[in-house]
Each structure stands twice: as C-alpha cells, then as structure tokens.
Design an enzyme around this catalytic site. Structure first.
Site, mmCIF file in Angstrom:
data_model
loop_
_atom_site.group_PDB
_atom_site.id
_atom_site.type_symbol
_atom_site.label_atom_id
_atom_site.label_comp_id
_atom_site.label_asym_id
_atom_site.label_seq_id
_atom_site.Cartn_x
_atom_site.Cartn_y
_atom_site.Cartn_z
ATOM 1 C CE LYS A 195 -3.598 2.491 2.630
ATOM 2 N NZ LYS A 195 -4.676 2.480 3.841
ATOM 3 C CE LYS A 248 -6.040 1.961 -0.747
ATOM 4 N NZ LYS A 248 -6.415 2.031 0.917
HETATM 5 C C1 PBG Z 1 -7.521 3.380 5.608
HETATM 6 C C2 PBG Z 1 -7.671 3.445 3.839
HETATM 7 C C3 PBG Z 1 -7.764 4.278 3.119
HETATM 8 C C4 PBG Z 1 -8.126 3.568 1.974
HETATM 9 C C5 PBG Z 1 -8.586 2.418 2.331
HETATM 10 N N1 PBG Z 1 -8.168 2.099 3.613
HETATM 11 C C6 PBG Z 1 -6.994 5.505 3.498
HETATM 12 C C7 PBG Z 1 -5.729 5.621 3.661
HETATM 13 O O1 PBG Z 1 -4.778 4.823 3.852
HETATM 14 O O2 PBG Z 1 -5.335 6.989 3.877
HETATM 15 C C8 PBG Z 1 -8.118 4.169 0.754
HETATM 16 C C9 PBG Z 1 -9.046 3.960 -0.454
HETATM 17 C C10 PBG Z 1 -9.528 4.986 -1.408
HETATM 18 O O3 PBG Z 1 -8.781 5.931 -1.562
HETATM 19 O O4 PBG Z 1 -10.277 4.566 -2.254
HETATM 20 N N2 PBG Z 1 -6.284 3.168 6.081
#
Ligand code: PBG
Length: 325
Positions: A195, A248
C-alpha cells in the site's frame, strides 16, 4: 519472416475472432464494492467527490447490499464512520459500532454475499493516524493489539474476511493469531500488502473523515518510488499468513501488480482507489472522455496486469455493462 506473410490484422477483422483471441476477461466475479457505513437511521447521503457512492446507515446498507448481490457482485468491503473518535480509536472494536452491526445485518439478510471489512484505526482515531501515537510518532507494536481487537470484532459480527490496511509491520501475523485464538480460523485475511503513500486517496479520506490531523502517512505507507520493496512486503505478508494480497492504488502501480503476479501464487487483489474513480467521473462529466468506455478499459488493464480481484467503486456500473454483453 515478416510482412506480408505475417499480418497481425488477420485475427482482428471480426468481433467473434477477436473474442476468440482475447487474452484477458473481466467478469463480475472479479469485483468487490466498497461501502461506507455511518451512524444513524435512514441515512443515504451521496459522497460528493464519489458520484453514486453514499454514506449509508446500517438499515440502508442492507438494501444497498441486496442490489449489489442482485447484480451478481460476489463481495462488498465495509468501511465505518464512528459516532465518536478518541486517541486509541476504541469504537474500532465496539460490537455496537456501525461496521460490526452492518456486517451482522448483511450476513443475516444475504448469507451468500461475501462481507469483507477494512481493518484500520484512522477512521476511529481523533488524530486520524492509523494507530497509537507517541507525540508525532506512530507506534508499531502497540497498534497491533488494537488492530487485532478490531479484526476479531469483525469476525465475531460474521465477516468472511478481514483486510488490514494500516501497514504496521507484523499485523497479519498478529491478526491471524488473534482470530485463531477466538475460534475464527476460517476467517480469511486479505492484506493490503503493498500500500503506497498516495495522493489518490483524497476523496476517500473526505468520505471516511480519516485525513491525518497533522503530517502524512509516509512513515508507514510505501514510497511510490519503490518496486522491489513491494515484493518484500508481499512476501512477508504471505509468510505471516495472508490468504490474499493486495496492491493499492491500482492504476499507477500496474507494474507492481505484474511483478507480484509473476512472483507469487496466492490470489492477487488490486484497489482501484477513490482518486482514480473521481478522475474518470470528473472528466466524463465535462464530456472530455467516454466515462463508461474508460471505466471498462481501466478495469481490464488491472486484470491484464495480473490482479484477480478488483476493489472498485465502479463495481455496480461495471456489473451492469458486463450483464449487457
Ligand atoms: C484506511 C484506508 C484508506 C483507503 C482504504 N483504507 C485511506 C488511507 O490509507 O489514507 C483508501 C481507499 C481509497 O482511496 O479509495 N487506511
């Protein structure tokens, strides 16, 4: 031997022929729709930067889930907005919080729909970071306990799979052990393994009210410059017990998906995130692109790169297009 013996256009000249040589197929089975559950009753409020997506109270999320299931989409992933936030994010593991109640309600109404939950503290903490803070530093090991509590509460509510998105080291192992200790050895883990610290999460953070109150997430999420590191992250999560690994965002990281697909044999997921979704909508609204065609091309590209599953706010629209073909 080249042209004129070889003519690449021979296999492109008829739609049926093109179908026969098509290497990649997008199916409704590949799609997972994210849903945002909020407190209250009778709430269905559109998220302005994410057209067609809503904040839904528990009673309304069941109706939404039914529509999703009727479209043939196999799964949803739930995000929660708590009633109150505190430094630890304690509503994250409350059985009375919107996500836990929504999981139970959906599984009762639609037992065949797979219900995944996002496991992270940022929606629940008053400071918006993904765990326990010491001053401005996010502490890794103390956060594992909180994530495990949240994951176990989701499993207790009936979740089929939990998806930790926090990027703490060791969280997959901690959650696996926590689930197993409570008798949830059949609850799977989809790890947000690679991520990235991405600007593409903007609309989501507004929707989930989870923007960090200070600083950014660069000390725990990955540097967009790194590819080899993603493979290490994924290998570690598989080693810790992840059943499915995720990359992601999706579109700026198709190279990572391809490398992960070539290197590992566990099911691979990609998160087509909020910013990717919002950009397509914004351009389509202006008439600058054909939104539906761009949507299908993007989703196909994610499959072609190697992802089996796609978490996407396009799931409903794509399912409708796929049903027409
Ligand atoms: C929580 C999380 C996030 C997303 C999914 N789970 C945001 C982040 O890490 O700041 C992003 C999902 C999206 O942008 O569609 N940590």
């Amino acid at each position: 031997m080249g042209f004129p013996t070889h003519r690449m256009r021979r296999l492109r000249r008829h739609p049926t022929l093109r179908r026969m040589v098509s290497e990649t197929r997008l199916a409704v089975d590949d799609l997972i729709l994210p849903l945002f559950v909020c407190p209250g009753e009778g709430v269905k409020t559109e998220i302005s930067s994410m057209p067609g997506n809503h904040h839904l109270s528990v009673d309304r999320v069941v109706d939404e889930a039914r529509e999703v299931a009727d479209l043939g989409i196999p799964a949803v992933i739930l995000f929660g907005l708590p009633e109150t936030k505190d430094p630890e994010g304690s509503e994250g593991w409350s059985m009375d919080a919107p996500v836990q109640r929504a999981v139970a309600a959906i599984k009762q109404a639609l037992p065949d729909l797979m219900v995944l939950t996002d496991v992270c503290m940022c929606e629940y903490t008053s400071h918006g970071h993904c765990g326990v803070l010491d001053g401005h530093e996010l502490l890794n090991d103390p956060t594992l306990e909180l994530l495990t509590r949240a994951a176990v509460s989701h499993a207790r509510a009936g979740a089929d799979m939990v998806a930790p998105s926090d990027m703490m080291d060791g969280r997959v192992a901690a959650i696996r052990a926590g689930l197993d200790a409570e008798g949830f050895d059949q609850v799977a883990i989809m790890a947000y393994a690679a991520k990235y610290s991405s600007a593409f999460y903007g609309p989501f953070r507004e929707a989930a009210d989870s923007a960090p109150a200070f600083g950014d997430r660069k000390a725990y999420q990955m540097d967009p410059a790194n590819a080899d590191e993603a493979l290490r992250e994924i290998a570690l999560d598989i080693d810790e017990g992840a059943d499915i690994v995720m990359v992601k965002p999706a579109l700026p990281y198709l190279d990572i998906l391809r490398a992960a697909h070539d290197s590992f044999d566990v099911p691979l997921a990609a998160y087509n995130v909020s910013g990717e979704f919002a950009m397509v909508h914004a351009a389509a609204q202006r008439g600058w692109i054909d939104g539906e065609a761009v949507m299908m091309e993007l989703l196909l590209s994610i499959r072609r790169a190697g992802a089996k599953m796609i978490l996407t706010y396009f799931a409903r629209d794509a399912a409708r297009v796929l049903a027409r073909h």
